[in-house]
Each structure stands twice: as structure tokens, then as C-alpha cells.
Design an enzyme around this catalytic site. Structure first.
Site, PDB file in Angstrom:
ATOM      1  CG  HIS A 155      -6.751  -1.145  15.257  1.00  0.00           C
ATOM      2  ND1 HIS A 155      -6.596   0.047  15.963  1.00  0.00           N
ATOM      3  CD2 HIS A 155      -7.241  -0.919  14.072  1.00  0.00           C
ATOM      4  CE1 HIS A 155      -6.554   0.885  15.209  1.00  0.00           C
ATOM      5  NE2 HIS A 155      -6.902   0.546  13.836  1.00  0.00           N
ATOM      6  N   GLY A 188       0.902  -1.117  -0.003  1.00  0.00           N
ATOM      7  CA  GLY A 188      -0.058   0.048  -0.002  1.00  0.00           C
ATOM      8  C   GLY A 188       1.027   1.279   0.076  1.00  0.00           C
ATOM      9  CD  GLN A 218      -0.185  -8.095   0.643  1.00  0.00           C
ATOM     10  OE1 GLN A 218      -0.078  -7.909   1.794  1.00  0.00           O
ATOM     11  NE2 GLN A 218      -0.493  -7.470  -0.422  1.00  0.00           N
ATOM     12  CB  ILE A 277      -0.201   4.721   6.048  1.00  0.00           C
ATOM     13  CG1 ILE A 277      -1.710   5.044   6.799  1.00  0.00           C
ATOM     14  CG2 ILE A 277       0.862   4.196   7.019  1.00  0.00           C
ATOM     15  CD1 ILE A 277      -2.077   3.871   7.367  1.00  0.00           C
ATOM     16  CG  ASP A 305      -5.664   1.581  18.962  1.00  0.00           C
ATOM     17  OD1 ASP A 305      -6.361   2.097  18.261  1.00  0.00           O
ATOM     18  OD2 ASP A 305      -5.235   0.501  18.265  1.00  0.00           O
TER      19      ASP A 305
HETATM   20  P1  NAI Z   1      -5.162   4.350   1.516  1.00  0.00           P
HETATM   21  O1  NAI Z   1      -6.451   4.184   0.919  1.00  0.00           O
HETATM   22  O2  NAI Z   1      -4.660   5.867   1.332  1.00  0.00           O
HETATM   23  O3  NAI Z   1      -3.969   3.459   0.884  1.00  0.00           O
HETATM   24  C1  NAI Z   1      -3.948   1.950   0.654  1.00  0.00           C
HETATM   25  C2  NAI Z   1      -2.988   1.682  -0.322  1.00  0.00           C
HETATM   26  O4  NAI Z   1      -3.210   0.234  -0.533  1.00  0.00           O
HETATM   27  C3  NAI Z   1      -3.700   2.206  -1.721  1.00  0.00           C
HETATM   28  O5  NAI Z   1      -2.531   2.983  -2.484  1.00  0.00           O
HETATM   29  C4  NAI Z   1      -3.912   0.925  -2.264  1.00  0.00           C
HETATM   30  O6  NAI Z   1      -3.606   1.153  -3.920  1.00  0.00           O
HETATM   31  C5  NAI Z   1      -3.039  -0.341  -1.895  1.00  0.00           C
HETATM   32  N1  NAI Z   1      -3.547  -1.478  -1.942  1.00  0.00           N
HETATM   33  C6  NAI Z   1      -4.675  -1.998  -1.968  1.00  0.00           C
HETATM   34  N2  NAI Z   1      -4.490  -3.570  -2.286  1.00  0.00           N
HETATM   35  C7  NAI Z   1      -3.407  -3.722  -2.011  1.00  0.00           C
HETATM   36  C8  NAI Z   1      -2.654  -4.910  -2.475  1.00  0.00           C
HETATM   37  N3  NAI Z   1      -3.248  -6.099  -2.733  1.00  0.00           N
HETATM   38  N4  NAI Z   1      -1.397  -4.878  -2.420  1.00  0.00           N
HETATM   39  C9  NAI Z   1      -0.605  -3.459  -2.346  1.00  0.00           C
HETATM   40  N5  NAI Z   1      -1.361  -2.639  -2.168  1.00  0.00           N
HETATM   41  C10 NAI Z   1      -2.752  -2.587  -2.195  1.00  0.00           C
HETATM   42  O7  NAI Z   1      -5.244   3.944   2.958  1.00  0.00           O
HETATM   43  P2  NAI Z   1      -4.332   4.278   4.285  1.00  0.00           P
HETATM   44  O8  NAI Z   1      -4.966   5.641   4.631  1.00  0.00           O
HETATM   45  O9  NAI Z   1      -2.906   4.388   3.929  1.00  0.00           O
HETATM   46  O10 NAI Z   1      -4.542   3.200   5.169  1.00  0.00           O
HETATM   47  C11 NAI Z   1      -4.125   1.995   4.899  1.00  0.00           C
HETATM   48  C12 NAI Z   1      -4.797   0.966   5.894  1.00  0.00           C
HETATM   49  O11 NAI Z   1      -4.276   1.092   7.081  1.00  0.00           O
HETATM   50  C13 NAI Z   1      -6.184   1.085   5.808  1.00  0.00           C
HETATM   51  O12 NAI Z   1      -6.691  -0.389   5.930  1.00  0.00           O
HETATM   52  C14 NAI Z   1      -6.707   1.694   7.154  1.00  0.00           C
HETATM   53  O13 NAI Z   1      -7.727   1.320   7.657  1.00  0.00           O
HETATM   54  C15 NAI Z   1      -5.485   1.233   7.830  1.00  0.00           C
HETATM   55  N6  NAI Z   1      -5.273   1.971   9.304  1.00  0.00           N
HETATM   56  C16 NAI Z   1      -4.920   1.285  10.256  1.00  0.00           C
HETATM   57  C17 NAI Z   1      -4.479   1.807  11.504  1.00  0.00           C
HETATM   58  C18 NAI Z   1      -4.202   0.814  12.718  1.00  0.00           C
HETATM   59  O14 NAI Z   1      -4.007   1.773  13.597  1.00  0.00           O
HETATM   60  N7  NAI Z   1      -4.155  -0.465  12.737  1.00  0.00           N
HETATM   61  C19 NAI Z   1      -4.762   3.191  11.780  1.00  0.00           C
HETATM   62  C20 NAI Z   1      -5.072   3.910  10.302  1.00  0.00           C
HETATM   63  C21 NAI Z   1      -5.117   3.081   9.096  1.00  0.00           C
END
Ligand code: NAI
Length: 328
Positions: free
Chosen positions: A187, A11, A112, A16, A159
């Protein structure tokens, strides 16, 4: 040795990723003396955007960045990886049912998991940030039978950091005064941030607060619903703080948690604190030399027991759902 550590990030063209990659490349993860090779995975349509991010990485001329590989094939990108940060996930979109979300992510994390199993380095460690993080980690772990299950974790460090910040603000002390914070469970909104074992300047945090009403009705929901509050304010989900927590978690895992303190990490349960064996649930852990250990012997009162059980129940339901889908 000075051969580069291979850090895979999925991603990588996402929100992020845009924060995370620059911090890893600048040495925030492994220090100024360890060269890092970034191995970046994206889906095909996002590779062009990722090329732009790589141009910016080049333009930073980071002394610790020893190279960047990008691609959409996990078998290639995970090749030789020492650390994999699985950030990319399928977000929940309008009209998507919970089962649809689990199966969309299931497809990503089964693939993955297999690719890591077949191609990662022997010392691979895997941190899952992409949501639903605990269950995505469970799916990856279940599809990587040759990788020891201790090598998988899901991120509850954000968190944990949020809980430290809220408590420090409430008591008017610096965050450095707060130790032994724990996030238990999933989470998600059911997570349990625990003040009964946390300390403020060495004193019990719940006693220092002395306000059960605040603890129950302000502190816990503020921490648990912080993600939604950030979306409401910023119009986008937390990204820089999630990247920072992803770094904190991986750095402490590899380099060790601070003496006299512990961290929160979602790891495969060994049955500690009556969390069913094998569930990826958040615990208080200490880390040393790349290994984690669940802190043992904490007394859990009825209030905490109820909160932990509720979050664990949700994890069990998620596990049952992905089992029914044939993903684990
Ligand atoms: P985003 O939507 O900006 O980026 C996600 C990226 O993952 C996109 O560029 C997308 O093309 C890519 N992606 C999708 N499927 C993929 C695959 N099969 N292989 C490789 N890349 C792939 O989202 P953001 O804001 O970067 O968040 C990413 C994840 O982190 C989300 O699931 C979000 O809910 C999660 N998150 C988790 C947190 C935690 O504390 N555990 C806190 C904040 C976000």
C-alpha cells in the site's frame, strides 16, 4: 448468537475514526441484527476528544450499538476482542527520516501485537489501516506468536476501490460492472493495480480499455497517487473513503466475498506468485467464513511481473529495516 461482537478500533479519535465508528455502530459492518461493542484505543492526550466522540455515538441512539469502552491501555482495550481495526499510527512529520517513522510505528505495533496475543478472543481477526500498513501488520504479526498468521491483514481495499472507480469512469459503466480487480504488493506508490485480470461485464478489462498508454501512464499513477491528490485538494488525507474501505475489507473477510469475484487484501505470503514467504503483500483473494484464500493460477506477463517485483522489493526493504531495528 446475540451476544455483542467486540470490535476494537485504535486511533479512534482520529479522522478515519470519526467516520469509521459511526458506520460500525450503525450496522454497516455486521448487519442490523448483530449487536456490536466498540472498544476504542487512543493515546492519553486524545482521550478527552474521544470522550466527545463517544457522546456523539450515544446521541445517535444506534440500535446495534451495545456499549463503548475507551482507554489508552491496549491490554485492557483488546481484552476479548473479536476484530481489531488498527487505524492509529504515527504520521510522518517534518524532518522525520524513514527510519524514525519505522521505529515510532514499530513501538506501537510491537506493543499492540503483544497485547492482542495475550488478550484478544480466540477468533480474533486483525486489519491494519495505519501506515506503513503492510509493515505495521508484519510487526504486529511477528509479535503475536500465538495468533495464527492468517488472522493478520493490511488494507489495500481503498486502492482496490479507487481502481474500480477509475476504470468504471474511463469506460462509462457503473462500478457494479467491474469484477476481479487486483492490487498487488505494498500500500504505497509502488502498488500495482492490475487490469489484465479484471473484467468489465465479464470481458477482459485491459482489452475493453484497449489503450496500453492510458493503462501505464494514467490509470496506474492515478490510483497509486490518489492519496496525495486528495491531500492536495482537501488539505487533509483521505478519511471517509479510508473508513469505508476498512469496513468493506472487514465485512468481506467475516461474511465472504461475492460469488464470481475477488477482492484485494494484503496478507502473509505463502510464496504464491513468487512473493517471498511471510511478507505481508496484497493479492487477489476470496474469502469465506472468516478465512481468505489467494486466487491461484493467474498468468502473469512480463509487464505485470516487473510491477509486482518492484513493489515486493520495497516490502523486502521495509522488512529488512524493521529487522535491523529489532522489531521483528
Ligand atoms: P489521524 O492522525 O487523524 O488519527 C490517528 C489517531 O491515532 C490519532 O488520534 C492518534 O492520537 C492515534 N494514535 C497514535 N498513536 C496511537 C497509539 N499508540 N494507540 C492508539 N491510537 C494512537 O490519522 P487518520 O487520518 O485517521 O489516519 C490514520 C492512519 O491511517 C494513518 O497512518 C494514515 O496514513 C493511514 N491511512 C491508511 C490508508 C490505507 O489505505 N491503508 C488510507 C488513509 C490513511
Amino acid at each position: 448468537s446475540n451476544s455483542p461482537v467486540k470490535v476494537a478500533v485504535t486511533g479512534a479519535a482520529g479522522q478515519i475514526g470519526y467516520s469509521l465508528l459511526f458506520r460500525i455502530a450503525s450496522g454497516a459492518l455486521l448487519g442490523p441484527d448483530t449487536p456490536v461493542q466498540l472498544r476504542l484505543l487512543e493515546i492519553e492526550p486524545a482521550l478527552k476528544a474521544l470522550e466527545g466522540v463517544v457522546m456523539e455515538l450515544d446521541d445517535c441512539a444506534f440500535p446495534t450499538l451495545a456499549g463503548v469502552e475507551i482507554g489508552s491501555d491496549p491490554n485492557v482495550i483488546f481484552d476479548g476482542a473479536n476484530l481489531a481495526l488498527l487505524v492509529g499510527a504515527r504520521p510522518r512529520t517534518k524532518g522525520m527520516e524513514r527510519g524514525d517513522l519505522l521505529s515510532a510505528n514499530g513501538a506501537i505495533f510491537t506493543g499492540q501485537g503483544k497485547a492482542l496475543n495475550d488478550h484478544a478472543a480466540d477468533d480474533i481477526r486483525i486489519g491494519v489501516t495505519g501506515n506503513p500498513a503492510n509493515t505495521n501488520a508484519l510487526i504486529a504479526m511477528s509479535n503475536a506468536p500465538d495468533i495464527p498468521r492468517e488472522r493478520f491483514s493490511a488494507l489495500t481495499r481503498l486502492d482496490h476501490n479507487r481502481a474500480i472507480s477509475q476504470l468504471a469512469t474511463k469506460l462509462g459503466v457503473p462500478v457494479t460492472e467491474i469484477t476481479k480487480m487486483t492490487i498487488w504488493g505494498n500500500h504505497s506508490a509502488t502498488q500495482y493495480p492490475d487490469l489484465f485480470h479484471a473484467e468489465v461485464g465479464g470481458r477482459n478489462a485491459a482489452e475493453a480499455v484497449g489503450d496500453q498508454e492510458w493503462l501505464e501512464n494514467t490509470f496506474i499513477p492515478t490510483v497509486a497517487k490518489r492519496g496525495a491528490a486528495i491531500i492536495e485538494a482537501r488539505g487533509a488525507s483521505s478519511a471517509a473513503s479510508a473508513a469505508s474501505a476498512t469496513i468493506d475489507a472487514a465485512r468481506d473477510w467475516l461474511k465472504g466475498s461475492a460469488q464470481g469475484d475477488w477482492i484485494s487484501m494484503a496478507v502473509a505470503s505463502d510464496g504464491s506468485y513468487d512473493v517471498p514467504e511471510g511478507l505481508i503483500s496484497s493479492f487477489p483473494v476470496t474469502t469465506k467464513n472468516g478465512e481468505w484464500e489467494i486466487v491461484q493460477g493467474l498468468e502473469i506477463d512480463d509487464f505485470s511481473r516487473g510491477k509486482i517485483d518492484a513493489s515486493v522489493k520495497e516490502l523486502q526493504e521495509e522488512r529488512d529495516a524493521v529487522k535491523d531495528l529489532g522489531l521483528i
